[in-house]
Design a protein around this motif. Sequence first.
Motif, PDB file in Angstrom:
ATOM      1  N   LYS A 198       0.876  -1.161  -0.102  1.00 38.54           N
ATOM      2  CA  LYS A 198       0.098  -0.017   0.015  1.00 38.54           C
ATOM      3  C   LYS A 198       0.720   1.226   0.046  1.00 38.54           C
ATOM      4  O   LYS A 198       0.411   2.389   0.446  1.00 38.54           O
ATOM      5  CB  LYS A 198      -0.888  -0.132   1.338  1.00 38.54           C
ATOM      6  N   SER A 199       2.261   1.120  -0.495  1.00 39.30           N
ATOM      7  CA  SER A 199       2.975   2.409  -0.595  1.00 39.30           C
ATOM      8  C   SER A 199       2.530   3.306  -1.521  1.00 39.30           C
ATOM      9  O   SER A 199       1.900   2.917  -2.381  1.00 39.30           O
ATOM     10  CB  SER A 199       4.364   1.914  -0.472  1.00 39.30           C
ATOM     11  N   LYS A 200       3.046   4.421  -1.276  1.00 41.84           N
ATOM     12  CA  LYS A 200       2.829   5.536  -2.686  1.00 41.84           C
ATOM     13  C   LYS A 200       3.508   4.936  -3.933  1.00 41.84           C
ATOM     14  O   LYS A 200       2.888   5.364  -5.109  1.00 41.84           O
ATOM     15  CB  LYS A 200       3.371   6.770  -2.126  1.00 41.84           C
ATOM     16  N   LEU A 201       4.624   4.246  -3.632  1.00 43.19           N
ATOM     17  CA  LEU A 201       5.387   3.745  -4.837  1.00 43.19           C
ATOM     18  C   LEU A 201       4.560   2.776  -5.617  1.00 43.19           C
ATOM     19  O   LEU A 201       4.440   2.812  -6.925  1.00 43.19           O
ATOM     20  CB  LEU A 201       6.916   3.212  -4.717  1.00 43.19           C
ATOM     21  N   SER A 202       3.881   2.036  -4.754  1.00 38.02           N
ATOM     22  CA  SER A 202       3.145   0.640  -5.230  1.00 38.02           C
ATOM     23  C   SER A 202       2.050   1.445  -6.209  1.00 38.02           C
ATOM     24  O   SER A 202       1.385   0.965  -7.166  1.00 38.02           O
ATOM     25  CB  SER A 202       2.519  -0.083  -4.349  1.00 38.02           C
ATOM     26  N   ARG A 203       1.158   2.462  -5.579  1.00 43.28           N
ATOM     27  CA  ARG A 203       0.089   3.197  -6.128  1.00 43.28           C
ATOM     28  C   ARG A 203       0.440   3.802  -7.556  1.00 43.28           C
ATOM     29  O   ARG A 203      -0.268   4.127  -8.400  1.00 43.28           O
ATOM     30  CB  ARG A 203      -0.462   4.389  -5.243  1.00 43.28           C
ATOM     31  N   LEU A 204       1.628   4.432  -7.552  1.00 41.35           N
ATOM     32  CA  LEU A 204       2.138   4.820  -8.472  1.00 41.35           C
ATOM     33  C   LEU A 204       2.555   4.021  -9.623  1.00 41.35           C
ATOM     34  O   LEU A 204       2.241   4.107 -11.075  1.00 41.35           O
ATOM     35  CB  LEU A 204       3.586   5.912  -8.414  1.00 41.35           C
ATOM     36  N   GLN A 205       3.085   2.875  -9.380  1.00 39.84           N
ATOM     37  CA  GLN A 205       3.491   1.767 -10.177  1.00 39.84           C
ATOM     38  C   GLN A 205       2.093   1.336 -11.097  1.00 39.84           C
ATOM     39  O   GLN A 205       2.084   1.015 -12.152  1.00 39.84           O
ATOM     40  CB  GLN A 205       4.008   0.600  -9.397  1.00 39.84           C
ATOM     41  N   ALA A 206       0.920   1.158 -10.033  1.00 36.10           N
ATOM     42  CA  ALA A 206      -0.270   0.713 -10.597  1.00 36.10           C
ATOM     43  C   ALA A 206      -1.090   1.668 -11.530  1.00 36.10           C
ATOM     44  O   ALA A 206      -1.425   1.494 -12.633  1.00 36.10           O
ATOM     45  CB  ALA A 206      -1.104   0.335  -9.376  1.00 36.10           C
ATOM     46  N   THR A 207      -0.721   2.971 -11.203  1.00 35.17           N
ATOM     47  CA  THR A 207      -1.404   3.811 -11.852  1.00 35.17           C
ATOM     48  C   THR A 207      -0.515   3.928 -13.554  1.00 35.17           C
ATOM     49  O   THR A 207      -1.272   4.219 -14.535  1.00 35.17           O
ATOM     50  CB  THR A 207      -1.062   5.400 -11.355  1.00 35.17           C
ATOM     51  N   LEU A 208       0.721   3.895 -13.302  1.00 32.44           N
ATOM     52  CA  LEU A 208       1.540   3.748 -14.408  1.00 32.44           C
ATOM     53  C   LEU A 208       1.470   2.539 -15.401  1.00 32.44           C
ATOM     54  O   LEU A 208       1.184   2.621 -16.801  1.00 32.44           O
ATOM     55  CB  LEU A 208       3.062   3.831 -14.193  1.00 32.44           C
ATOM     56  N   CYS A 209       1.081   1.280 -14.824  1.00 29.65           N
ATOM     57  CA  CYS A 209       0.892   0.271 -15.754  1.00 29.65           C
ATOM     58  C   CYS A 209      -0.608   0.275 -16.274  1.00 29.65           C
ATOM     59  O   CYS A 209      -0.917  -0.114 -17.578  1.00 29.65           O
ATOM     60  CB  CYS A 209       0.821  -0.888 -14.625  1.00 29.65           C
ATOM     61  N   PHE A 210      -1.483   0.855 -15.521  1.00 32.06           N
ATOM     62  CA  PHE A 210      -3.020   0.897 -16.002  1.00 32.06           C
ATOM     63  C   PHE A 210      -2.993   1.937 -17.101  1.00 32.06           C
ATOM     64  O   PHE A 210      -3.726   1.853 -18.208  1.00 32.06           O
ATOM     65  CB  PHE A 210      -3.903   1.398 -14.990  1.00 32.06           C
ATOM     66  N   GLY A 211      -2.101   3.116 -16.899  1.00 32.15           N
ATOM     67  CA  GLY A 211      -2.170   3.919 -17.974  1.00 32.15           C
ATOM     68  C   GLY A 211      -1.482   3.436 -19.193  1.00 32.15           C
ATOM     69  O   GLY A 211      -1.891   3.901 -20.295  1.00 32.15           O
TER      70      GLY A 211
END
Length: 394
Positions: free
Chosen positions: A26-39
Amino acid sequence: MICVQTQHFNLNRTLLLAIGLWPYQKSKLSRLQATLCFGILTSFVVFQFTALITTQCTADFIIKVFSSATFFSIYIINYNMFWINTHHVRNLLEELQCICNELKNENELAIFNKYGNNAKRCTSVLASFAICSAFIATLLPIWPQILNTILYINESQLQNQTIQFVTEYFVDQQKYFYLILLHVNAGICIGTITLIATGTMLLGCIIHACGLFTIAGYRMEQAMTTKIFENINLENRSICEKIFYAVEIHRKAMKFTDLMLSSFEGSFLLLIAITVICLSLNVFAIFRNALLGNKEAFILHLLFVLVIFLYMFVANYAGQKVLNYSTHIYSSAYNVRWYDAPLHVQKMILLILQRSSKTFSLNIAGLFVISLECFAMLTKASMSYFTVIYTMQQ
């Protein structure tokens, strides 16, 4: 004690971590990673559809765009399914861990561990196939140069062979060729990891559910062993307790399976519809490119069809196994020496038989029962749509 996450879902954890979907991260890095992959996945599909804006839309061109765009839409649906249901995935793992912690019998733990190892092996095999498919898809466009089948390819010829997907980025595609190629390959790799990570995670849960049904049957058989009946008057309570535990683990297996279905039911329905459409369009694309002699496009669409068929077959075969295993406790209760048991025990067994006689299956919204019959039905529907498209093009 068995730790389900680290022992049975270790490879799944690695795959989900790679695309930012592991529910305990649930880190900020994981949320950024998920957003980037989905984008990346979403933008790749969008840039395929934008080609319809700048190019004259013929029937062949529309089918060409939709055949690849719908395939990558499957990746988006799978990614979004896990992204917005992270808490449901975590609940599934925690529920499975709780059930495992309640198992004290060594034989039951051995059964649970056996099915966990089966899940790991299935994940490894499917992940290997997915990696090979992604490798072929990324290198297929430049296969003449790789295999040295031609002596010389200049840059413009290479670019013409590389861009297999119809896209429109609204920029000079020759100038930004390598950036576009990077975006395409990133979409393929992220999508492949998404498909295999989410698919094997659900498959692992289904395999564990089959293990729980097996444990329920084992408990029923142990409750009615010959050794117990040698001293039947002293063991009435023991029989009732063991039958109760068998019914309880059977109930938990059904509850666990229902929890998995209810968490992703809407996404499953959308996946079924998109998969049928995608399969029809890509089968047509195979025939069309075979007639035109376009080998690269033919192999690419053939790869799409193989992946879709494998995805559909594995999903429906898993559903068939749940259906088969869920009836195991019925046969176990029916085949034990129930006629030697006391009357109140016979009544308990009768209740089990009545409950188990109703087939338990993976039922999606009351429309689809996931089984081999469903696989045949979806394949038949896809071939029917392909026939309609093919007839309209003649």
